[in-house]
Motif scaffolding. Structure first.
Motif, PDB file in Angstrom:
ATOM      1  N   HIS A   1       0.855  -1.186   0.000  1.00 32.02           N
ATOM      2  CA  HIS A   1       0.000   0.000   0.000  1.00 32.02           C
ATOM      3  C   HIS A   1       0.892   1.237   0.000  1.00 32.02           C
ATOM      4  N   ASP A   2       0.284   2.413  -0.232  1.00 33.76           N
ATOM      5  CA  ASP A   2       1.039   3.659  -0.337  1.00 33.76           C
ATOM      6  C   ASP A   2       1.133   4.418   0.981  1.00 33.76           C
ATOM      7  N   TYR A   3       0.596   3.874   2.036  1.00 30.14           N
ATOM      8  CA  TYR A   3       0.599   4.587   3.307  1.00 30.14           C
ATOM      9  C   TYR A   3       1.840   4.242   4.116  1.00 30.14           C
ATOM     10  N   HIS A   4       2.207   5.144   5.009  1.00 25.84           N
ATOM     11  CA  HIS A   4       3.408   4.954   5.819  1.00 25.84           C
ATOM     12  C   HIS A   4       3.000   4.633   7.254  1.00 25.84           C
ATOM     13  N   ILE A   5       3.220   3.401   7.656  1.00 19.97           N
ATOM     14  CA  ILE A   5       2.966   2.985   9.024  1.00 19.97           C
ATOM     15  C   ILE A   5       4.247   3.239   9.813  1.00 19.97           C
ATOM     16  N   MET A   6       4.263   4.265  10.637  1.00 25.36           N
ATOM     17  CA  MET A   6       5.490   4.684  11.321  1.00 25.36           C
ATOM     18  C   MET A   6       5.840   3.744  12.467  1.00 25.36           C
ATOM     19  N   GLU A   7       7.123   3.699  12.746  1.00 27.53           N
ATOM     20  CA  GLU A   7       7.609   2.945  13.892  1.00 27.53           C
ATOM     21  C   GLU A   7       7.248   3.707  15.172  1.00 27.53           C
ATOM     22  N   PRO A   8       7.130   2.997  16.304  1.00 27.89           N
ATOM     23  CA  PRO A   8       6.849   3.709  17.573  1.00 27.89           C
ATOM     24  C   PRO A   8       7.885   4.792  17.835  1.00 27.89           C
ATOM     25  N   SER A   9       7.404   5.967  18.218  1.00 31.26           N
ATOM     26  CA  SER A   9       8.294   7.118  18.398  1.00 31.26           C
ATOM     27  C   SER A   9       8.096   7.728  19.787  1.00 31.26           C
ATOM     28  N   PRO A  10       9.189   8.145  20.432  1.00 29.70           N
ATOM     29  CA  PRO A  10       9.060   8.783  21.754  1.00 29.70           C
ATOM     30  C   PRO A  10       8.727  10.265  21.672  1.00 29.70           C
ATOM     31  N   TRP A  11       8.812  10.855  20.466  1.00 34.71           N
ATOM     32  CA  TRP A  11       8.760  12.309  20.379  1.00 34.71           C
ATOM     33  C   TRP A  11       7.413  12.920  20.729  1.00 34.71           C
ATOM     34  N   PRO A  12       6.263  12.321  20.420  1.00 39.04           N
ATOM     35  CA  PRO A  12       4.998  12.932  20.871  1.00 39.04           C
ATOM     36  C   PRO A  12       4.927  13.069  22.390  1.00 39.04           C
TER      37      PRO A  12
ATOM     38  N   LEU B   1      11.847  25.004  27.043  1.00 40.42           N
ATOM     39  CA  LEU B   1      12.129  25.505  25.701  1.00 40.42           C
ATOM     40  C   LEU B   1      13.214  24.682  25.023  1.00 40.42           C
ATOM     41  N   VAL B   2      14.266  24.370  25.755  1.00 40.30           N
ATOM     42  CA  VAL B   2      15.343  23.541  25.200  1.00 40.30           C
ATOM     43  C   VAL B   2      14.829  22.150  24.857  1.00 40.30           C
ATOM     44  N   LEU B   3      13.972  21.600  25.710  1.00 38.75           N
ATOM     45  CA  LEU B   3      13.418  20.273  25.461  1.00 38.75           C
ATOM     46  C   LEU B   3      12.556  20.263  24.199  1.00 38.75           C
ATOM     47  N   VAL B   4      11.725  21.284  24.029  1.00 37.93           N
ATOM     48  CA  VAL B   4      10.888  21.379  22.828  1.00 37.93           C
ATOM     49  C   VAL B   4      11.750  21.537  21.581  1.00 37.93           C
ATOM     50  N   ALA B   5      12.789  22.386  21.658  1.00 41.13           N
ATOM     51  CA  ALA B   5      13.669  22.578  20.506  1.00 41.13           C
ATOM     52  C   ALA B   5      14.377  21.274  20.129  1.00 41.13           C
ATOM     53  N   TYR B   6      14.785  20.515  21.133  1.00 41.99           N
ATOM     54  CA  TYR B   6      15.442  19.224  20.877  1.00 41.99           C
ATOM     55  C   TYR B   6      14.484  18.254  20.192  1.00 41.99           C
TER      56      TYR B   6
END
Length: 294
Positions: A9-20, A63-68
């Motif tokens: 299929h053309d969709y991207h099933i992303m790997e689990p991510s810690p960023w959210p 702020l630093v955490l968000v920028a990272y």
């Protein structure tokens, strides 16, 4: 067994991510830190669960955490594009996401312009103005000297219009395979963006009125300052695109990062034109113009 895991299929099933999750924590810390920072500046107190948060450090940690997180999350997005996950369907959805983001930014500006027009068209009705402001129901309020729209604001109008032209040059150069022209156009756009910020900072330094003690000053600085913040963000966006362009990241077929930056920058241009005519020219019409260093 291998065919069962094959992508069809053309969709991207992303790997689990810690960023959210990390981004949510960073924004939470920054929000509480911002309140604590304002209490700190005013000499007040801000206690939560027995902890004194009226300090500046918590805001900057957030702020630093968000920028990272922004750096790492977008780096992952770029990596996904290199690995071929940005199919035509995914690319279309990325464009939809950028359009929705710009639409949400439009509504932010609507709020600031709404406040300015409400205060200027209905003087003394919907605001708790000072006695000097209510006198005569005039706008700008009595005693306010305004910034000359044909000096620094006009300079910045020319600067932004030129920057939109150089960015369009960079985009068209990319489409025609002219990598050198793309880098030159992006470089000029970044320089013009930085110049705009410097001119606006100097304009604020010489401003004859302050943010406080005047509804005119409050609405003026919120509208122009919010736009100035977007110019800074857009300039950072373009700097990242310039770095990627020098590394050969963009091709005529794959360059959504540059395209998104161009959309954002042109949006900033259009908002400035409306801001220039409505706040600097119309909003200060008939008021005495302050003398500046020029």
């Amino acid at each position: 067994m291998a065919n069962a895991h094959q992508k069809n299929h053309d969709y991207h099933i992303m790997e689990p991510s810690p960023w959210p999750l990390v981004a949510s924590i960073g924004v939470f810390v920054m929000a509480f830190g911002g309140v604590g920072y304002m209490r700190y500046l005013s000499g007040g107190s801000f206690k939560l669960l027995g902890l004194e948060l009226a300090q500046p450090w918590m805001f900057f940690i957030g702020l630093v955490l968000v920028a990272y997180v922004l750096y790492e999350w977008w780096a992952d997005t770029i990596k996904e594009g290199r690995e071929g996950h940005h199919t035509p369907v995914v690319s279309l959805h990325l464009r939809y996401g950028m359009i929705m983001f710009i639409a949400s930014e439009v509504m932010f500006f609507v709020a600031w312009f709404w406040a300015f027009f409400d205060a200027s068209l209905f003087t003394g009705e919907a605001i708790q103005a000072t006695r000097a402001e209510v006198t005569g129901g005039t706008w700008p309020p009595s005693g306010i000297e305004v910034i000359d729209p044909w000096h620094y604001p006009l300079y910045n109008t020319v600067i932004l219009l030129l920057s939109g032209t150089t960015l369009t040059w960079a985009h068209h150069a990319l489409l025609h395979g002219d990598r050198k022209g793309m880098i030159q156009g992006l470089s000029l756009t970044v320089v013009l963006g930085l110049l705009f910020t410097c001119v606006q900072a100097y304009e604020y330094y010489e401003a004859p009125f302050a943010f406080k003690n005047s509804i005119y000053g409050a609405t003026f600085f919120m509208a122009t300052g919010f736009h100035g913040f977007h110019v800074v963000v857009g300039t950072v966006f373009l700097i990242v695109c310039l770095i990627r362009a020098t590394r050969g990241a963009f091709t005529p077929e794959k360059h959504f990062g540059l395209e998104a930056a161009a959309w954002y920058w042109h949006f900033v241009d259009v908002v400035w034109l409306f801001l220039f005519f409505s706040i600097y020219i119309w909003g200060g019409w008939g008021a005495p113009i302050a003398e500046t260093g020029h």
